[in-house]
Scaffold this active site. Structure first.
Site, PDB file in Angstrom:
ATOM      1  N   GLU A 133       8.056 -84.167 -98.765  1.00 39.52           N
ATOM      2  CA  GLU A 133       8.903 -83.469 -99.674  1.00 39.52           C
ATOM      3  C   GLU A 133       8.225 -84.027-101.077  1.00 39.52           C
ATOM      4  OE1 GLU A 133      13.063 -84.569 -99.587  1.00 39.52           O
ATOM      5  OE2 GLU A 133      13.209 -84.771-101.944  1.00 39.52           O
ATOM      6  N   GLU A 138      13.443 -84.092-111.250  1.00 39.48           N
ATOM      7  CA  GLU A 138      15.032 -84.624-110.569  1.00 39.48           C
ATOM      8  C   GLU A 138      15.231 -85.722-111.535  1.00 39.48           C
ATOM      9  OE1 GLU A 138      14.498 -86.221-106.863  1.00 39.48           O
ATOM     10  OE2 GLU A 138      16.712 -85.715-106.452  1.00 39.48           O
TER      11      GLU A 138
END
Ligand SMILES: *[C@@H]1O[C@H](CO)[C@@H](O)[C@H](O)[C@H]1NC(C)=O
Ligand SMILES: *[C@@H]1O[C@H](CO)[C@@H](O)[C@H](O)[C@H]1NC(C)=O
Ligand SMILES: *[C@@H]1O[C@H](CO)[C@@H](O)[C@H](O)[C@H]1NC(C)=O
Ligand SMILES: *[C@@H]1O[C@H](CO)[C@@H](O)[C@H](O)[C@H]1NC(C)=O
Ligand SMILES: *[C@@H]1O[C@H](CO)[C@@H](O)[C@H](O)[C@H]1NC(C)=O
Ligand SMILES: *[C@@H]1O[C@H](CO)[C@@H](O)[C@H](O)[C@H]1NC(C)=O
Ligand SMILES: *[C@@H]1O[C@H](CO)[C@@H](O)[C@H](O)[C@H]1NC(C)=O
Ligand SMILES: *[C@@H]1O[C@H](CO)[C@@H](O)[C@H](O)[C@H]1NC(C)=O
Length: 379
Positions: A133, A138
């Site tokens: 990932e 974020e």
């Protein structure tokens, strides 16, 4: 005459080194084509969001193209949510998966922020965490900066800050929080990002590593501002990435498979809503000090008025080389360029342990090889 020919060889090589070709452009009226909408509540990060399916998202105006032709992905700010219910939002995953050798560029004007808000633009392989990932954008609540992260199975680490602008927060990519790199340039999140006119992230997913660049709007390089939905991209002038995860401590081929792109905005949940992360910045934003009770429940506005992505485009590129030509000068191109700034697989094996300090040297070496070969052919 000979000298002129040498320069021609160099110019040809550099222009081909630059060649990242567009494989998919998500923009304008076609932005929402090629994505799967989640269509369930957030059972992954335990946030208080219900991710609508595509027809419902369109109907409720949480995923649409605005009057400027840009994509809006947002949290519902028109509903009064009752205790026990969750708030509508979006999570969408690209149907296409992009292999090692890809480059993704995203240009946005606004990223969701505000207490309880947890947005992300990220990638993952189908079998998580085995397939890896990459978190590109974020952040949570009213944090001041973006964070980049890799999540993998054990064996992939990142402790070096070599050739990166960001600050390391964790070195083991297999821990729950992953190997975080905090952005140190200004205006990477929150109101500052939008006030600066947004910005661009580029992620190079390569056998030699994962490299993430961020530019606030005034700093976006010309190679990107001048590009359109079909232009190839020259990354050679991009400078130091915000995060550089070199393959020498994380074998990209081992820990990552082709990646799907994801946008989501959850509320509260594992990170934004818990303990210190919430208390430190938002804990006093309501009577209970609890994320769900004080934020999600009740009216949506003004709490969620800033909880939206405003996206100009997402483009996926590949390092696939242009078809070789039959001129003598081109014979030097495939061997030299594939192992240089494209960070494409090299048969030598040496490239996978090289890091970015060698980048300029490799480029010089390429030019030198070009000159030598060019000279040889020219003579
Ligand atoms: C979450 O919901 C999706 C969609 O209904 C389902 O396929 C998946 O198994 C669920 N995952 C977990 C961890 O509960
Ligand atoms: C709301 O979200 C929470 C956290 O993911 C979940 O436990 C709960 O079941 C959801 N409630 C509804 C009504 O979907
Ligand atoms: C989308 O969600 C709505 C509301 O939950 C539901 O009524 C509808 O059947 C769903 N559509 C599809 C295609 O699943
Ligand atoms: C993109 O720019 C190139 C020139 O750089 C031009 O030839 C091409 O037509 C443009 N494509 C689009 C879709 O605008
Ligand atoms: C990296 O992983 C690949 C795939 O598992 C493997 O073939 C390769 O030998 C590994 N490279 C190094 C340097 O360990
Ligand atoms: C955060 O605040 C809540 C509510 O005041 C409290 O119950 C919790 O213990 C706090 N957590 C931390 C880690 O400070
Ligand atoms: C919801 O937020 C948008 C901006 O994201 C704002 O234009 C709109 O007025 C808000 N809706 C309500 C009902 O306040
Ligand atoms: C990268 O290479 C430079 C110069 O060879 C070296 O000083 C540095 O430690 C290396 N960094 C990593 C992460 O290997």
């Amino acid at each position: 005459m000979t000298r002129f020919a040498l320069f021609a060889v160099c110019a040809l090589q550099l222009s081909i080194v630059a060649g990242y070709q567009v494989v998919r452009d998500y923009s304008g009226q076609n932005f929402f084509t090629g994505w799967d909408f989640y269509g369930n509540y957030d059972n992954l990060t335990l946030g208080n969001a219900v991710y609508l399916n595509q027809s419902e998202a369109t109907k409720q105006n949480l995923a649409y193209i605005n009057s400027e032709g840009r994509a809006i992905i947002k949290v519902d700010n028109t509903t009064d949510v009752a205790m026990g219910q969750n708030r509508s939002s979006i999570r969408m995953t690209s149907q296409d998966a992009y292999p090692i050798g890809s480059l993704w560029i995203i240009d946005l004007y606004h990223i969701p922020y505000g207490c309880s808000v947890w947005p992300a633009f990220w990638t993952f392989g189908p079998n998580w965490p085995n397939d890896g990932e990459i978190d590109i954008i974020e952040a949570i609540n009213i944090m001041g900066n973006n964070q980049m992260v890799l999540h993998t199975t054990p064996g992939c680490t990142h402790s070096s800050t070599y050739n990166q602008l960001g600050a390391n927060i964790g070195s083991d990519c297999s821990t729950p929080s992953g190997c975080v790199v905090a952005e140190t340039q200004p205006n990477s999140y929150n109101s500052g990002f939008a006030a600066a006119g947004g910005g661009v992230w580029a992620t190079q997913f390569d056998v030699t590593g994962v490299f993430i660049w961020f530019w606030s709007r005034p700093n976006v390089p010309e190679s990107i501002t001048q590009a359109n939905s079909t232009s190839s991209i020259d990354i050679t002038s991009w400078g130091t990435p915000s995060a550089s995860y070199f393959a020498n401590t994380c074998n990209i081929t081992e820990f990552f498979s082709p990646q799907n792109l994801v946008f989501d905005i959850t509320l509260c949940g594992d990170w934004a809503g818990t303990g210190y992360a919430y208390n430190a910045t938002c804990g006093s934003s309501g009577p209970t000090g609890l994320c769900y009770n004080d934020c999600v429940v009740g009216p949506g506005s003004p709490r969620y008025d800033e909880a939206y992505f405003d996206i100009s485009y997402v483009r996926a590129y590949t390092t696939e080389q242009p078809a070789p030509t039959t001129t003598t000068t081109s014979t030097s191109i495939p061997t030299s360029t594939t192992s240089t700034t494209n960070r494409q697989t090299s048969s030598s094996g040496a490239i996978s342990t090289r890091n970015d300090s060698s980048r300029g040297l490799i480029l010089l070496a390429t030019v030198a090889v070009g000159i030598i070969l060019g000279a040889r052919f020219a003579l």
